[in-house]
Design an enzyme around this catalytic site. Structure first.
Site, PDB file in Angstrom:
ATOM      1  N   ASP A  38      -8.351  -3.284  -6.089  1.00 21.34           N
ATOM      2  CA  ASP A  38      -8.363  -4.266  -4.996  1.00 21.34           C
ATOM      3  C   ASP A  38      -9.213  -3.777  -3.817  1.00 21.34           C
ATOM      4  OD1 ASP A  38      -6.840  -2.341  -3.713  1.00 21.34           O
ATOM      5  OD2 ASP A  38      -5.025  -3.561  -3.565  1.00 21.34           O
ATOM      6  N   SER A  65       0.832  -1.201   0.000  1.00 19.51           N
ATOM      7  CA  SER A  65       0.000   0.000   0.000  1.00 19.51           C
ATOM      8  C   SER A  65       0.877   1.265   0.000  1.00 19.51           C
ATOM      9  CB  SER A  65      -0.943  -0.059   1.205  1.00 19.51           C
ATOM     10  OG  SER A  65      -1.960   0.892   1.097  1.00 19.51           O
ATOM     11  N   HIS A  92      -7.374  -5.616  -0.974  1.00 14.62           N
ATOM     12  CA  HIS A  92      -6.196  -4.908  -0.467  1.00 14.62           C
ATOM     13  C   HIS A  92      -5.656  -5.526   0.827  1.00 14.62           C
ATOM     14  CE1 HIS A  92      -3.541  -1.501  -0.814  1.00 14.62           C
ATOM     15  NE2 HIS A  92      -3.763  -1.146   0.439  1.00 14.62           N
TER      16      HIS A  92
END
Ligand code: CA
Length: 307
Positions: free
Chosen positions: A251, A104, A273
């Site tokens: 995602d 991320s 994610h």
């Protein structure tokens, strides 16, 4: 009888050899450093951000370090914090470089260190990385194009997600700055960052980047399925945040094309994610390769590349 004995001997031999072979699969030349994303934590209470991943890599022979940088801050500030910890890891291990794996916001954070000190970094692996910004951040900041998910809805959804993460991290209070962090994760904020730190970024809208830049190898992988597990309390929120992308593959929090960096290993795992880091506590898509396996495979790829 002789055949049976031969078979038994072969089995005993295989058992004797197998642990040694399994123990070096992830044995990279340089230590692996795991870098968390927005609202992240290294380990608070019993829950690790990279759930079950450090132990899996270590049992395969890797030296693994999990760093802690600011949960919500600019990429440059987080990057400087990471650089300090990389230097400490190098001093402690005697290694000359590290392999950075960032999830991320950890992707751009790792890229910052590789850009300002390429001599200290063997590779950067971006996992669901926010390399060209996130539509979710744009919506939070109220700069999303008309017709996107409403800001009011998204703020309430991300607050819900923050509550989940806060619960996981034992109520640490790390979740207070979602809006501030959104600025560095917006499309505009990312473009500004990328102009200064461009290594490994694709030059086309959704292609691959240079596999190597200034001596650093660049890789990326990501998921593209926001809802994957009925029992994961985070999935309904990710299904909602995915609406911010107005139909583009994502995602749940990062668009597929934004995740691209260097060599794109794969950008369409059936993962969201949080699945990418084996969350929530191992609740991932049972019909997809386990994320822990993908981390091990990447370590093996680095090992085979001499990194
Ligand atoms: Ca999950």
């Amino acid at each position: 009888m002789k055949t049976w004995m031969t078979w038994l001997c072969a089995c005993v031999l295989a058992l004797a050899v197998w642990p040694a072979a399994a123990g070096t699969y992830s044995q990279t030349r340089y230590p692996i450093v795991l870098v968390h994303g927005l609202l992240g934590f290294d380990k608070l209470g019993p829950v690790e951000y990279f759930y079950g991943i450090p132990s899996a890599l270590r049992s395969d022979g890797a030296k693994v370090y999990v760093v802690q940088v600011a949960a919500a801050n600019s990429t440059e500030v987080r990057g400087e914090q990471l650089l300090t910890q990389v230097k400490q890891i190098l001093a402690a291990t005697g290694a000359s470089k590290v392999n950075l794996m960032g999830h991320s916001h950890g992707g751009p954070t790792s890229r910052y260190v590789a850009s300002v000190r390429p001599d200290l970094v063997a590779s950067v692996t971006s996992i669901g990385g926010v390399n060209k910004g996130s539509a979710v951040a744009d919506v939070l900041l109220g700069v999303a194009p008309p017709g996107s998910l409403s800001n009011t809805v998204l703020v309430s959804v991300t607050n819900g997600l923050a509550t989940v993460i806060n619960f996981l991290s034992g109520g640490s209070g790390l979740t207070q700055n979602a809006l501030a962090a959104a600025k560095s994760l917006s499309t505009a904020g990312s473009a500004k960052f990328n102009a200064a730190y461009p290594e490994g970024l694709p030059t086309t809208a959704c292609g691959e980047g240079a596999y190597s830049a200034r001596g650093v190898a660049y890789y990326s992988w990501s998921g593209a399925k926001p809802y994957t597990n009925l029992f994961d309390i985070a999935d309904p929120a990710l299904a909602l945040t995915s609406l911010a992308f107005a139909g583009a593959r994502n995602d749940g929090l990062v668009g597929t094309c934004s995740s691209h960096l260097g060599r794109v290993i794969r950008d369409n795992y059936a993962m969201n994610h949080l699945d990418e880091v084996n969350q929530t506590i191992g609740l991932v898509n049972l019909f997809e390769t386990n994320p822990v396996t993908i981390f091990r495979q990447q370590a093996n790829r680095l090992k085979n590349a001499g990194l």
